[in-house]
Design a protein around this motif. Structure first.
Motif, short mmCIF file in Angstrom:
data_model
loop_
_atom_site.label_atom_id
_atom_site.label_comp_id
_atom_site.label_asym_id
_atom_site.label_seq_id
_atom_site.Cartn_x
_atom_site.Cartn_y
_atom_site.Cartn_z
N THR A 198 -84.06 -48.49 -10.00
CA THR A 198 -84.21 -48.72 -8.56
C THR A 198 -84.16 -50.22 -8.32
N VAL A 199 -83.70 -50.61 -7.14
CA VAL A 199 -83.58 -52.04 -6.82
C VAL A 199 -84.63 -52.41 -5.79
N ARG A 200 -85.41 -53.44 -6.07
CA ARG A 200 -86.49 -53.88 -5.19
C ARG A 200 -86.41 -55.39 -4.97
N HIS A 201 -87.27 -55.90 -4.12
CA HIS A 201 -87.35 -57.34 -3.94
C HIS A 201 -88.80 -57.76 -3.68
N THR A 202 -89.09 -59.00 -3.98
CA THR A 202 -90.38 -59.59 -3.65
C THR A 202 -90.15 -61.03 -3.23
N THR A 203 -91.05 -61.57 -2.42
CA THR A 203 -90.86 -62.90 -1.86
C THR A 203 -91.74 -63.93 -2.58
N HIS A 204 -91.30 -65.18 -2.54
CA HIS A 204 -92.04 -66.32 -3.07
C HIS A 204 -92.20 -67.33 -1.94
#
Length: 291
Positions: A126-132
């Motif tokens: 699965t493809v996810r994202h998170t922020t910095h």
């Protein structure tokens, strides 16, 4: 090589198959709401740590092999990994399937298109994202779909999925301070090497497949050359799965003059039980505390 297991937990570790099992006597499995649970999953191993939220103190550090049943099977046998009620749960996954994007250029929904420029997700991912926010970056990454589903089904809204480079970057930013010099950081893991160059801004972050000490040295020198760092002058800081007398560290010191092991993340406490472990190990796991 796994660190030695304390005598108080040796019997339990032997019966559970743990590679490492260290617990402070204050850790209370009956009061999980007092702790954050941090997990770092590679294809063959799972590392976990728990921090007492009120005291900002790590009170548990464990490591297990992941067999055919994966995270689900391990959680079913573990006394608290699969239990609900933790204050927060963060699961970081390793792997080369990730890309970092400037936050202003990222739009939710574009994750797969962005990642396909670097990595073709398999049907089991699965493809996810998170922020910095501090770095104004977004990390888009591929994760094992079964692990992602387990996290959601078991821990619900308290669970958060990240790529391990997000934890590493968060720990580095926390560790360095605003006036830190431009520097190369290494984090060897199981069959992988993560390299980061950080100055006033993030200049480089990549994960390479490595199986030998020569691989580690090759990619280290390659990145130093590309980023105009001097092996005779610039300091290289190393965390991860190395021993001081390992072939990797010995070979690194042959080609890079100023190599040193990095300390644990600061501004957080560690149980005396963790004194059995070299301080430069588990940096990305502990750094989940700052994500």
């Amino acid at each position: 090589m796994p660190a030695s297991v304390s005598s108080a937990s040796s019997a339990s570790a032997a019966t559970s198959g743990a590679l490492l099992r260290l617990r402070d006597e204050t850790f209370d499995p009956g009061n999980l709401g007092a702790y954050n649970l941090y997990l770092l999953a590679s294809p063959t191993r799972l590392q976990l740590a728990a921090v007492d939220v009120e005291r900002h103190k790590f009170v548990l550090l464990e490591e297990y092999p992941l067999a055919a049943g994966g995270l689900d099977a391990l959680a079913a046998q573990h006394d608290c990994l699969g239990q609900r009620g933790w204050n927060a749960v963060r699961l970081a996954v390793t792997g080369r399937g990730f890309t970092l994007l400037p936050a202003p250029l990222f739009r939710p929904g574009d994750e797969e298109a962005a990642l396909r420029l670097h990595h073709a997700p398999s049907p089991t991912e699965t493809v996810r994202h998170t922020t910095h926010p501090g770095l104004e970056l977004v990390n888009v990454f591929a994760a094992d779909a079964r692990q992602a589903d387990w996290l959601t089904a078991t821990h619900g809204a308290s669970g958060r999925l990240l790529h391990h480079t997000s934890a590493l970057l968060a720990g580095l930013v926390h560790q360095r301070g605003a006036a830190a010099p431009r520097r190369l950081y290494l984090n060897p893991g199981p069959q992988e090497l993560t390299l980061v160059v950080l100055g006033q801004h993030l200049e480089y972050c990549n994960v390479f497949s490595c199986t030998t000490a020569e691989d580690v040295v090759y990619y280290t020198i390659l990145v130093m050359q590309e980023l105009h760092l001097d092996p005779d002058q610039d300091e290289v800081t190393v965390w991860g799965e190395l021993m001081p007398d390992s072939a990797i560290f010995s070979l690194l010191r042959t080609y890079v003059r100023n190599v040193r092991f990095g300390p644990r993340p600061g501004n957080v406490q560690y149980s005396y039980r963790l004194n059995d472990v070299f301080e430069y190990r588990y940096f990305d796991l502990f750094s989940l505390h700052f994500c």
